[in-house]
Design an enzyme around this catalytic site. Structure first.
Site, PDB file in Angstrom:
ATOM      1  N   GLU A  83       0.823  -1.207  -0.114  1.00  0.00           N
ATOM      2  CA  GLU A  83      -0.115   0.073   0.121  1.00  0.00           C
ATOM      3  C   GLU A  83       0.993   1.299   0.171  1.00  0.00           C
ATOM      4  OE1 GLU A  83      -4.234  -0.947   2.225  1.00  0.00           O
ATOM      5  OE2 GLU A  83      -2.541  -1.289   3.479  1.00  0.00           O
TER       6      GLU A  83
ATOM      7  N   GLU B 111      -4.214 -10.519   3.926  1.00  0.00           N
ATOM      8  CA  GLU B 111      -5.094 -10.073   4.692  1.00  0.00           C
ATOM      9  C   GLU B 111      -6.217 -10.938   5.140  1.00  0.00           C
ATOM     10  OE1 GLU B 111      -2.902  -6.376   3.646  1.00  0.00           O
ATOM     11  OE2 GLU B 111      -3.869  -7.999   2.622  1.00  0.00           O
TER      12      GLU B 111
END
Length: 259
Positions: free
Chosen positions: A109, A129
């Site tokens: 990210e 995730e």
């Protein structure tokens, strides 16, 4: 600073992620330090590079800190990541990232918020995730998905697999792949080139271009006309165009031409 270091190399600011014992995992304090050095870079540099110390760029969120948060604290933490990473993506300077080892979760990210990504051959990319029982919170749903596409990001999140640097280049996650250990040198070289550009042109590229992608085609073309007109009328643009017309600077050559 505890988690980052900072260096000004000519007109290029270098931000080093310096938490190698934790694979440069991102904590709340880490984010605040990043915000501080971005402010410093904005005041004294013309381009920036983000890289990682140790064997990895960044393995993502500091999970030990994350599990202790309430849902409301989690929302505020995520929004703070968005704010600080947004200062990179849509700030004053063009930013380059030098990637090696793990570029995972929040690390991906962070890399996605930079404008140009350079990976060496050791880099690998993942969004695990799903396996952790969580969801991306640092902007991947927008930034990373736009780079690789929704289907590929869905695959990474559902399966937990990682991809190598060559695959990342094919998927548009990175723009350059270089031999092991050469990512930082390449990123600094590219940042130096960007730093030599006209300041308004750089600002227009990083501010207008992503916004135009969010517009309809007709609206985007209309905005492009205004940006192009303003850029061409700056004193720096006039001087550079005159230098080109007077043959004081060279023409663009083939990629294989020696300079």
């Amino acid at each position: 600073m505890k988690y980052l270091d900072y260096e000004l190399r000519g007109d290029v600011a270098l931000i080093g992620l310096n938490r190698p014992d934790k694979r440069n995992a991102i904590s709340d304090a880490f984010i605040e330090e990043l915000d501080t050095v971005i402010t410093r870079a904005n005041g004294e540099a013309k381009a920036g590079v983000i890289y990682g110390h140790g064997p990895h760029f960044c393995a993502g969120l500091d999970l030990a800190e994350h599990v202790q948060k309430t849902p409301f604290e989690g929302v505020h933490g995520s929004r703070r990541w968005h704010e600080v990473f947004g200062r990179i993506e849509r700030g004053k300077l063009p930013w380059f990232s030098a990637l090696h080892g793990a570029v995972v979760g929040g690390g991906l990210e962070l890399a996605s918020s930079t404008h140009v990504r350079v990976a060496d051959a050791t880099a690998f990319f993942a969004l695990p995730e799903g396996q952790r029982g969580i969801y991306v919170g640092g902007g991947a749903s927008v930034r990373t998905a736009r780079l690789m596409g929704q289907a590929r990001m869905t695959d990474l999140m559902l399966t937990g697999r990682s991809v190598d640097a060559d695959t990342a280049e094919r998927w548009n996650i990175v723009q350059y792949v270089v031999p092991e250990g050469e990512a930082l040198e390449k990123a600094v070289e590219l940042a130096g080139k960007a730093a030599s550009n006209a300041e308004f042109s750089n600002y227009a590229i990083i501010q207008a271009l992503p916004r135009i992608q969010d517009m309809s085609a007709d609206d985007g073309l209309f905005v492009e006309s205004f940006i192009a007109s303003f850029a061409a009328t700056t004193p720096e643009a006039e001087a550079r165009l005159q230098a080109f017309l007077q043959k004081k600077v060279g023409k663009v050559g083939r990629p294989d031409e020696k300079k």
